[in-house]
Write a protein that holds these residues in place. Sequence first.
Motif, PDB file in Angstrom:
ATOM      1  N   ALA A 279       0.829  -1.206   0.000  1.00 51.36           N
ATOM      2  CA  ALA A 279       0.000   0.000   0.000  1.00 51.36           C
ATOM      3  C   ALA A 279       0.863   1.257   0.000  1.00 51.36           C
ATOM      4  O   ALA A 279       0.563   2.223  -0.698  1.00 51.36           O
ATOM      5  N   ASN A 280       1.954   1.250   0.780  1.00 46.18           N
ATOM      6  CA  ASN A 280       2.869   2.392   0.767  1.00 46.18           C
ATOM      7  C   ASN A 280       3.545   2.542  -0.581  1.00 46.18           C
ATOM      8  O   ASN A 280       3.694   3.638  -1.103  1.00 46.18           O
ATOM      9  N   LYS A 281       3.960   1.416  -1.139  1.00 41.75           N
ATOM     10  CA  LYS A 281       4.664   1.438  -2.423  1.00 41.75           C
ATOM     11  C   LYS A 281       3.763   1.946  -3.548  1.00 41.75           C
ATOM     12  O   LYS A 281       4.211   2.670  -4.438  1.00 41.75           O
ATOM     13  N   HIS A 282       2.491   1.590  -3.512  1.00 44.16           N
ATOM     14  CA  HIS A 282       1.547   1.951  -4.577  1.00 44.16           C
ATOM     15  C   HIS A 282       0.510   2.973  -4.100  1.00 44.16           C
ATOM     16  O   HIS A 282      -0.605   3.020  -4.625  1.00 44.16           O
TER      17      HIS A 282
ATOM     18  N   GLU B 136       0.220   6.146  -4.533  1.00 46.68           N
ATOM     19  CA  GLU B 136      -0.244   7.070  -5.568  1.00 46.68           C
ATOM     20  C   GLU B 136      -1.319   6.412  -6.444  1.00 46.68           C
ATOM     21  O   GLU B 136      -2.337   7.025  -6.754  1.00 46.68           O
ATOM     22  N   LEU B 137      -1.087   5.170  -6.829  1.00 47.25           N
ATOM     23  CA  LEU B 137      -2.062   4.444  -7.647  1.00 47.25           C
ATOM     24  C   LEU B 137      -3.355   4.211  -6.869  1.00 47.25           C
ATOM     25  O   LEU B 137      -4.449   4.366  -7.422  1.00 47.25           O
ATOM     26  N   ILE B 138      -3.249   3.875  -5.599  1.00 49.12           N
ATOM     27  CA  ILE B 138      -4.438   3.659  -4.770  1.00 49.12           C
ATOM     28  C   ILE B 138      -5.234   4.954  -4.651  1.00 49.12           C
ATOM     29  O   ILE B 138      -6.465   4.961  -4.795  1.00 49.12           O
ATOM     30  N   ARG B 139      -4.543   6.050  -4.411  1.00 45.06           N
ATOM     31  CA  ARG B 139      -5.232   7.344  -4.316  1.00 45.06           C
ATOM     32  C   ARG B 139      -5.875   7.719  -5.646  1.00 45.06           C
ATOM     33  O   ARG B 139      -6.989   8.244  -5.671  1.00 45.06           O
ATOM     34  N   PHE B 140      -5.177   7.454  -6.741  1.00 44.35           N
ATOM     35  CA  PHE B 140      -5.735   7.715  -8.066  1.00 44.35           C
ATOM     36  C   PHE B 140      -7.012   6.895  -8.256  1.00 44.35           C
ATOM     37  O   PHE B 140      -8.005   7.390  -8.801  1.00 44.35           O
ATOM     38  N   ALA B 141      -7.007   5.651  -7.806  1.00 41.00           N
ATOM     39  CA  ALA B 141      -8.187   4.790  -7.917  1.00 41.00           C
ATOM     40  C   ALA B 141      -9.342   5.316  -7.070  1.00 41.00           C
ATOM     41  O   ALA B 141     -10.507   5.281  -7.499  1.00 41.00           O
ATOM     42  N   VAL B 142      -9.041   5.835  -5.873  1.00 39.52           N
ATOM     43  CA  VAL B 142     -10.092   6.404  -5.029  1.00 39.52           C
ATOM     44  C   VAL B 142     -10.685   7.647  -5.687  1.00 39.52           C
ATOM     45  O   VAL B 142     -11.907   7.829  -5.722  1.00 39.52           O
TER      46      VAL B 142
END
Length: 172
Positions: free
Chosen positions: A19-22, A24-30
Amino acid sequence: MPLVRRIFSRLPEPVRFLANKHRELIRFAVVGGTTFLIDNGIWYALKLTILQDKVVTAKAIAVLVAVISSYVLSREWSFHTRGGRERHHEAALFFVVSGIGIGVNLAPLTVSRHFLDLHSEFADFVSGSIIGMLLATAFKFWAMRKFVFPEADARPDVRPLRARPEDRRDVA
């Protein structure tokens, strides 16, 4: 402690690492999920009321409102540590990329409606909200990182989500 940090602290270490590594992608998905709801809420409100005969126009208006929301959320949250451009230049590039994204988003609905002559709610939803949104999202994530927010760590970062020893509770 904020709810997100509390939940995060209970995740197994390998999941926290990913989750820390990705992040930015997780936030983009949210942000994408949020703008998906904005997009579809406005689209259905318009196409079921004042734009019943202009489904593609209703979708274009809905996507435009979602794009404006997406800029604010992307700049301030998803890509909050990225930058490298003056804000007006960044905003202009964001809207150019998003304009291309709108075209990518509308293409499947346009093909479905005007070339395949499909006029059902299901066909509209699959082509306009699923296929169009997925294609536009993939394109936009790549283009935002490449052109709009090109420099990683250009702005100060907030601390990463790590479980602190004092946040853990041993349940007996």
